[in-house]
Scaffold this motif. Structure first.
Motif, PDB file in Angstrom:
ATOM      1  N   ARG A  59      17.214  -5.157 -24.851  1.00  0.00           N
ATOM      2  CA  ARG A  59      18.064  -5.250 -23.664  1.00  0.00           C
ATOM      3  C   ARG A  59      18.004  -6.656 -23.092  1.00  0.00           C
ATOM      4  O   ARG A  59      16.920  -7.231 -22.937  1.00  0.00           O
ATOM      5  N   HIS A  60      19.182  -7.203 -22.793  1.00  0.00           N
ATOM      6  CA  HIS A  60      19.262  -8.564 -22.262  1.00  0.00           C
ATOM      7  C   HIS A  60      19.181  -8.545 -20.735  1.00  0.00           C
ATOM      8  O   HIS A  60      19.844  -7.744 -20.077  1.00  0.00           O
ATOM      9  N   ALA A  61      18.370  -9.432 -20.193  1.00  0.00           N
ATOM     10  CA  ALA A  61      18.240  -9.586 -18.746  1.00  0.00           C
ATOM     11  C   ALA A  61      18.763 -10.971 -18.371  1.00  0.00           C
ATOM     12  O   ALA A  61      18.073 -11.980 -18.558  1.00  0.00           O
ATOM     13  N   SER A  62      19.990 -11.021 -17.874  1.00  0.00           N
ATOM     14  CA  SER A  62      20.616 -12.299 -17.528  1.00  0.00           C
ATOM     15  C   SER A  62      20.227 -12.740 -16.127  1.00  0.00           C
ATOM     16  O   SER A  62      19.607 -11.999 -15.361  1.00  0.00           O
ATOM     17  N   ARG A  63      20.659 -13.949 -15.795  1.00  0.00           N
ATOM     18  CA  ARG A  63      20.412 -14.488 -14.461  1.00  0.00           C
ATOM     19  C   ARG A  63      21.240 -13.744 -13.418  1.00  0.00           C
ATOM     20  O   ARG A  63      22.262 -13.135 -13.745  1.00  0.00           O
ATOM     21  N   PRO A  64      20.815 -13.792 -12.140  1.00  0.00           N
ATOM     22  CA  PRO A  64      21.585 -13.139 -11.071  1.00  0.00           C
ATOM     23  C   PRO A  64      23.042 -13.602 -11.083  1.00  0.00           C
ATOM     24  O   PRO A  64      23.328 -14.775 -11.316  1.00  0.00           O
ATOM     25  N   GLY A  65      23.936 -12.663 -10.862  1.00  0.00           N
ATOM     26  CA  GLY A  65      25.359 -12.980 -10.877  1.00  0.00           C
ATOM     27  C   GLY A  65      26.047 -12.517 -12.136  1.00  0.00           C
ATOM     28  O   GLY A  65      27.272 -12.374 -12.175  1.00  0.00           O
ATOM     29  N   SER A  66      25.262 -12.269 -13.181  1.00  0.00           N
ATOM     30  CA  SER A  66      25.818 -11.786 -14.446  1.00  0.00           C
ATOM     31  C   SER A  66      25.914 -10.265 -14.418  1.00  0.00           C
ATOM     32  O   SER A  66      25.139  -9.588 -13.729  1.00  0.00           O
ATOM     33  N   VAL A  67      26.850  -9.727 -15.200  1.00  0.00           N
ATOM     34  CA  VAL A  67      26.950  -8.268 -15.310  1.00  0.00           C
ATOM     35  C   VAL A  67      25.792  -7.685 -16.104  1.00  0.00           C
ATOM     36  O   VAL A  67      25.653  -6.463 -16.193  1.00  0.00           O
ATOM     37  N   LEU A  68      24.951  -8.542 -16.695  1.00  0.00           N
ATOM     38  CA  LEU A  68      23.773  -8.070 -17.427  1.00  0.00           C
ATOM     39  C   LEU A  68      22.475  -8.349 -16.660  1.00  0.00           C
ATOM     40  O   LEU A  68      21.388  -8.149 -17.189  1.00  0.00           O
ATOM     41  N   ALA A  69      22.583  -8.810 -15.426  1.00  0.00           N
ATOM     42  CA  ALA A  69      21.395  -9.085 -14.618  1.00  0.00           C
ATOM     43  C   ALA A  69      20.663  -7.783 -14.304  1.00  0.00           C
ATOM     44  O   ALA A  69      21.297  -6.726 -14.152  1.00  0.00           O
ATOM     45  N   PRO A  70      19.328  -7.825 -14.202  1.00  0.00           N
ATOM     46  CA  PRO A  70      18.559  -6.595 -13.961  1.00  0.00           C
ATOM     47  C   PRO A  70      18.963  -5.842 -12.698  1.00  0.00           C
ATOM     48  O   PRO A  70      18.767  -4.624 -12.625  1.00  0.00           O
ATOM     49  N   ASP A  71      19.518  -6.551 -11.699  1.00  0.00           N
ATOM     50  CA  ASP A  71      19.904  -5.873 -10.461  1.00  0.00           C
ATOM     51  C   ASP A  71      21.358  -5.405 -10.475  1.00  0.00           C
ATOM     52  O   ASP A  71      21.880  -4.947  -9.462  1.00  0.00           O
ATOM     53  N   HIS A  72      22.006  -5.500 -11.620  1.00  0.00           N
ATOM     54  CA  HIS A  72      23.406  -5.090 -11.747  1.00  0.00           C
ATOM     55  C   HIS A  72      23.479  -3.793 -12.551  1.00  0.00           C
ATOM     56  O   HIS A  72      22.706  -3.604 -13.501  1.00  0.00           O
ATOM     57  N   PRO A  73      24.400  -2.891 -12.200  1.00  0.00           N
ATOM     58  CA  PRO A  73      24.526  -1.643 -12.983  1.00  0.00           C
ATOM     59  C   PRO A  73      24.801  -1.884 -14.464  1.00  0.00           C
ATOM     60  O   PRO A  73      24.443  -1.048 -15.307  1.00  0.00           O
ATOM     61  N   GLY A  74      25.398  -3.027 -14.793  1.00  0.00           N
ATOM     62  CA  GLY A  74      25.703  -3.348 -16.178  1.00  0.00           C
ATOM     63  C   GLY A  74      24.491  -3.625 -17.039  1.00  0.00           C
ATOM     64  O   GLY A  74      24.599  -3.700 -18.271  1.00  0.00           O
ATOM     65  N   HIS A  75      23.330  -3.783 -16.422  1.00  0.00           N
ATOM     66  CA  HIS A  75      22.096  -4.015 -17.176  1.00  0.00           C
ATOM     67  C   HIS A  75      21.687  -2.769 -17.959  1.00  0.00           C
ATOM     68  O   HIS A  75      21.021  -2.872 -18.997  1.00  0.00           O
ATOM     69  N   ALA A  76      22.091  -1.611 -17.486  1.00  0.00           N
ATOM     70  CA  ALA A  76      21.684  -0.348 -18.114  1.00  0.00           C
ATOM     71  C   ALA A  76      22.306  -0.195 -19.493  1.00  0.00           C
ATOM     72  O   ALA A  76      23.378  -0.728 -19.787  1.00  0.00           O
ATOM     73  N   PHE A  77      21.623   0.555 -20.342  1.00  0.00           N
ATOM     74  CA  PHE A  77      22.180   0.866 -21.649  1.00  0.00           C
ATOM     75  C   PHE A  77      23.415   1.756 -21.500  1.00  0.00           C
ATOM     76  O   PHE A  77      23.523   2.552 -20.558  1.00  0.00           O
ATOM     77  N   LYS A  78      24.327   1.649 -22.471  1.00  0.00           N
ATOM     78  CA  LYS A  78      25.451   2.566 -22.528  1.00  0.00           C
ATOM     79  C   LYS A  78      24.917   3.973 -22.818  1.00  0.00           C
ATOM     80  O   LYS A  78      23.820   4.141 -23.364  1.00  0.00           O
TER      81      LYS A  78
END
Length: 200
Positions: A59-78
């Motif tokens: 799982r990728h953990a991007s910087r804040p502001g990305s849809v893959l950031a840990p605090d974004h819902p997009g961080h979760a697996f499909k």
């Protein structure tokens, strides 16, 4: 040229890379290719579980502001991955290669005596290709079922870019032509899994 028959090792590791909800946002990523990717990934995960082979979730953990950031819902697996997590090893990374994540993938593979890896997921030309290249450099037998990956159109520097399909073709050429990996299909891998027993 005739391709060498695929053999799936009894302890071959399926690396499911970055199959995260954030990649479902077309406004962020743009047009994608291969709508069958998720179904093929699910089929491979099911085959690996049924045969008792190991699955690694990355799982990728991007910087804040990305849809893959840990605090974004997009961080979760499909959902297709969440439904098949079981006891899989989970690796978190912040760069393209799954070998630069936590816990250490190479250390885990070595401890398990695993010499073959099968990377699938998102994006074809980014994290899947980078992981496959590094695995090849490290001496693993690498099989990449390209139709169990997808990517997005990408702009080029100061000019035209490439479509997702063109980028996938480039990945196939890079991996196979460069000797990093064997580029195969999901159907070929599934057939090989069914014909080769897993370790007891």
């Amino acid at each position: 040229m005739t391709q060498t028959a695929i053999e799936i090792a009894p302890n071959s590791a399926l690396l499911v890379i970055d199959v995260q909800r954030g990649f479902d946002d077309p406004s962020f990523w743009g047009p994608r290719n291969n709508p069958a990717a998720e179904d093929n990934i699910a089929a491979l995960m099911d085959a690996w579980r049924a045969s008792g082979r190991p699955v690694v979730l990355v799982r990728h953990a991007s910087r804040p502001g990305s849809v893959l950031a840990p605090d974004h819902p997009g961080h979760a697996f499909k959902d297709l991955v969440e439904e098949r997590r079981y006891e899989s090893l989970l690796i978190t990374k912040t760069v393209n290669s799954a070998f630069y994540g936590t816990p250490d993938l190479a250390e885990w593979l070595t401890a398990g005596g695993i010499g073959q890896v099968v990377p699938v997921g998102i994006q074809t030309n980014m994290c899947v290709e980078t992981t496959a290249r590094m695995a090849g450099n490290l001496g693993y037998d690498v099989l990449v079922p390209l139709d169990a990956t997808h990517t997005f159109d990408l702009a080029g520097p100061q000019g035209p870019g490439l479509t997702a399909d063109e980028l996938a073709t480039a990945t196939a050429v890079n991996l196979a032509g460069g000797g990093f990996a064997r580029v195969v299909t999901t159907a070929e891998v599934l057939a090989a899994v069914q014909s080769a027993p897993a370790a007891p």
